[in-house]
Structures are given as structure tokens and as C-alpha cells.
Design an enzyme around this catalytic site. Structure first.
Site, PDB file in Angstrom:
ATOM      1  CB  CYS A   1      -0.932  -0.008   1.210  1.00 51.15           C
ATOM      2  SG  CYS A   1      -1.982   1.456   1.282  1.00 51.15           S
TER       3      CYS A   1
ATOM      4  CB  CYS B   1      -0.762   2.597   4.019  1.00 50.25           C
ATOM      5  SG  CYS B   1      -2.217   1.941   3.212  1.00 50.25           S
ATOM      6  CG  ASP B   2       3.065   1.176   4.474  1.00 48.63           C
ATOM      7  OD1 ASP B   2       2.615   1.616   5.547  1.00 48.63           O
ATOM      8  OD2 ASP B   2       2.821   0.025   4.061  1.00 48.63           O
TER       9      ASP B   2
END
Ligand code: NAP
Length: 319
Positions: free
Chosen positions: A148, A151-152
Site C-alpha cells: 500500500c 499508507c506507507d
């Protein structure tokens, strides 16, 4: 009776519905919009977050009606709000089993031990990322190995990273990450991409993206965090190590259908075959969106599937 929570103020009101939709991504929310407008008492059961995998991307450029594009999470919440405003109920719960007890009566079990009943069911559970299956991948997941970028990615601002894959997801997420990182290696096992030409053009011409083509990942290196990736050129056999702090893996999708084994027909990869009206092999059970056997997995095709699935469910309930 045990209740369960979607948002603190929104416990599900009951256990019996006309239509239960499993999965709250674009296909599920669209089915809910159509279901409520058919005056079906409709519940969406979502495992994690409404919006589904749309939440895992940053920006959507190809959904009609938004000529400047739209933030993915914004689009996801608009779908959810739309269904909710029309009267669809929602819960966060994981469906573990579906059974047909008689025509127009299905039991839907959740992990929390609840049993819902519905006259018809739409399955819109989408997909999850496939794993590469190389040494280092599992051990370093969450420590530089990610599925992701949204997200990261922000953890790797100004750092070198790698993206693996050559499809829509790999290219879209590489272009997103390239805005944040210092250097990005795009590792793909062939020299042709499996995505819209415009994405291929953009990655090929991006100053921060270096293409590592005809190459596969043999190992992800690191101890407490990712320190590099070992890649092998399939044509020359040359092996080299790229010094990166993160590896983002986008090599395709696995359908979320394990809980359906033995209930509806699945293809060899686990996707659900349907007819053109979204009917599965079980009368009264319909499938919509990425979980279905289909050619084009896009938001626009998912919402179309959802509309059709709810229409078919309505006809099944009233036939
Ligand atoms: P995909 O289209 O299946 O592409 C997977 C890519 O990973 C392919 O390039 C494939 O290589 C490569 N690959 C597969 N297994 C591999 C392995 N073991 N090792 C190395 N590489 C491997 O998957 P996706 O990009 O996740 O897209 C999935 C679906 O979602 C598609 O239908 C796509 O259209 C849709 N999607 C749409 C959007 C959008 O519209 N904005 C965004 C994301 C995804 P080969 O090419 O050699 O097979």
C-alpha cells in the site's frame, strides 16, 4: 442480543434484511444505492473500511464526472454517504459463511457469532494483493515491504524505493511514490506493461523512475528493515542488488472468496463466474466488482456491476 459497531453511533438495527451485500467497496455501495431505491431493506456488511481497496490508492483520474480527478478516499466516502443517505444500513463485520436454507432465505454468519438472514445476497468482497513469495518478503512486511503506497509511502520521503509489477496498480502507485521519494526502481518481469498507454508513457519519461525490465526479484534483503532487493535479469542472467529502503509489491490480485468455497462456484483462481446479469450458480446469490470473473477491474465497472446485481436481486426476490 449482541450488537456490533460500524461507527460508534451506528449499531446495526436488526438481523433480517431483504438484501445483504457482503463488501462495502464501490460495487457494494452501488448495489446498496440501487437496492434501497428498489425499496429493499438493505444491509452492507464490510470487513474493514467502507470504500474497499479504493482507499489503498491516492487519486482517481478515470472515474467519469470528475474531470480534474478526485482523491480516492473522498470518492469512497461519497459512495458510502450516498448509500447511507438513501437508507442502506452498514456494519463492520467479517462474514465467515453463507448458506441457503430455502428459496429466498440465506443465513449469513459473521466472525462475531451473528447470523443475519436475507432474501438475496450480493457478494462484492473484492480482492487482496498477491504475494511475491520470495525470501525476505514475509519477514520484512511492515518493515519496508508494503502492498500500500498510500499508507506507507510517506515513511520513505526522499529515500530510494522499488516497485514490483507492470500492471495498472504498479504503474499508478509508482507515479504516486515518485512524487515523494528520491529514486524509484520499477522492476517488471517483461518489457511491456499491462496498463493504459498513458501510464507507460509517464513512467518511461519520469526523471526519478528507473525501469528494471525483464527482471525478477530473487530476494528482499534486510534484517530489522529493508536494505535492498536482489534482482535477476531473465534474459542475461545478471544478478544485481538495488539499494532501497522499501519494496512496494503490485503483482496482481487474489479474490476474497475463501469463505465461499463449497457454496458458490469459483474459477481456478478463486474469482466468481457470473452471467451477464451478475448471477452466480446459486439462485439468489449475485456477485459484483473485482471479485467476479471479468476483463476490466475498474471503479466504473464495479459500480455498474453493483447496479445490475441489485436489480437482479430485486427481480429474484419478487419473481
Ligand atoms: P495485474 O493487472 O494482474 O498486473 C500484475 C502485474 O504483475 C503484471 O504486470 C504481471 O506481469 C506482474 N506479475 C504477476 N505475477 C508476478 C510475479 N510472480 N512476479 C513478478 N511480476 C508478476 O494487477 P494489478 O495491476 O494489481 O491490477 C489488477 C486489476 O485492477 C486490473 O484489472 C486493473 O485494471 C485494475 N486496476 C485499475 C486501476 C485504475 O483504473 N486506476 C488501478 C489499479 C488496478 P505480466 O504483465 O508479465 O503478467
Amino acid at each position: 442480543m449482541q450488537f456490533f459497531i460500524l461507527e460508534a453511533e451506528q449499531p446495526a438495527k436488526k438481523l433480517e434484511y431483504d438484501l445483504i451485500i457482503v463488501g462495502g467497496g464501490p460495487a457494494g455501495q452501488s448495489a446498496a444505492i440501487y437496492g434501497t431505491r428498489y425499496m429493499l431493506d438493505t444491509l452492507v456488511v464490510e470487513k474493514e473500511a467502507h470504500g474497499g481497496s479504493v482507499n489503498l490508492t491516492d487519486f482517481v483520474e478515470n472515474y467519469p464526472g470528475f474531470p480534474d480527478g478526485i482523491e480516492a478516499s473522498k470518492l469512497a466516502s461519497l459512495f458510502y454517504e450516498h448509500a447511507k443517505n438513501l437508507g442502506a444500513e452498514s456494519v463492520i463485520a467479517q462474514v465467515t459463511k453463507i448458506q441457503k436454507v430455502e428459496e429466498k432465505k440465506f443465513l449469513i454468519n459473521t466472525l462475531d457469532g451473528l447470523v443475519f438472514t436475507a432474501k438475496s445476497v450480493v457478494i462484492a468482497t473484492g480482492t487482496q494483493p498477491k504475494r511475491l513469495g520470495v525470501p525476505g518478503e514475509t519477514e520484512l512486511t511492515g518493515r519496508g515491504v508494503s502492498y500500500c503506497a498510500v499508507c506507507d509511502g510517506p515513511f520513505f520521503k526522499g529515500k530510494p524505493v522499488a516497485v514490483v509489477g507492470g500492471g495498472y496498480s504498479a504503474l499508478t502507485e509508482a507515479l504516486y511514490l515518485a512524487k515523494l521519494v528520491d529514486k524509484l526502481y520499477l522492476i517488471h518481469r517483461r518489457d511491456q506493461f499491462r496498463a493504459a498507454e498513458i501510464l507507460g508513457y509517464r513512467v518511461r519519461n519520469h526523471p526519478k523512475i528507473e525501469l528494471v525490465l525483464n527482471s525478477v526479484v530473487d530476494e528482499i534483503l534486510g534484517d530489522d528493515k529493508v536494505r535492498g532487493v536482489k534482482v535477476r535479469n531473465k534474459l542475461t542472467g545478471e544478478v544485481k542488488t538495488l539499494d532501497v529502503d522499501a519494496v512496494f509489491i503490485y503483482i496482481g490480485l487474489k479474490p476474497n472468496t475463501d469463505f465461499l468455497k463449497g457454496f458458490v462456484e469459483l474459477d481456478e483462481s478463486g474469482f466468481i463466474p457470473t452471467d451477464r446479469y451478475m448471477a452466480t450458480n446459486v439462485p439468489g446469490v449475485f456477485a459484483a466488482g473485482d471479485v467476479r470473473v471479468k476483463k476490466l477491474r475498474q471503479i466504473v465497472t464495479a459500480v455498474a456491476d453493483g447496479a445490475l446485481a441489485a436489480t437482479s436481486a430485486y427481480e429474484y426476490i419478487h419473481e
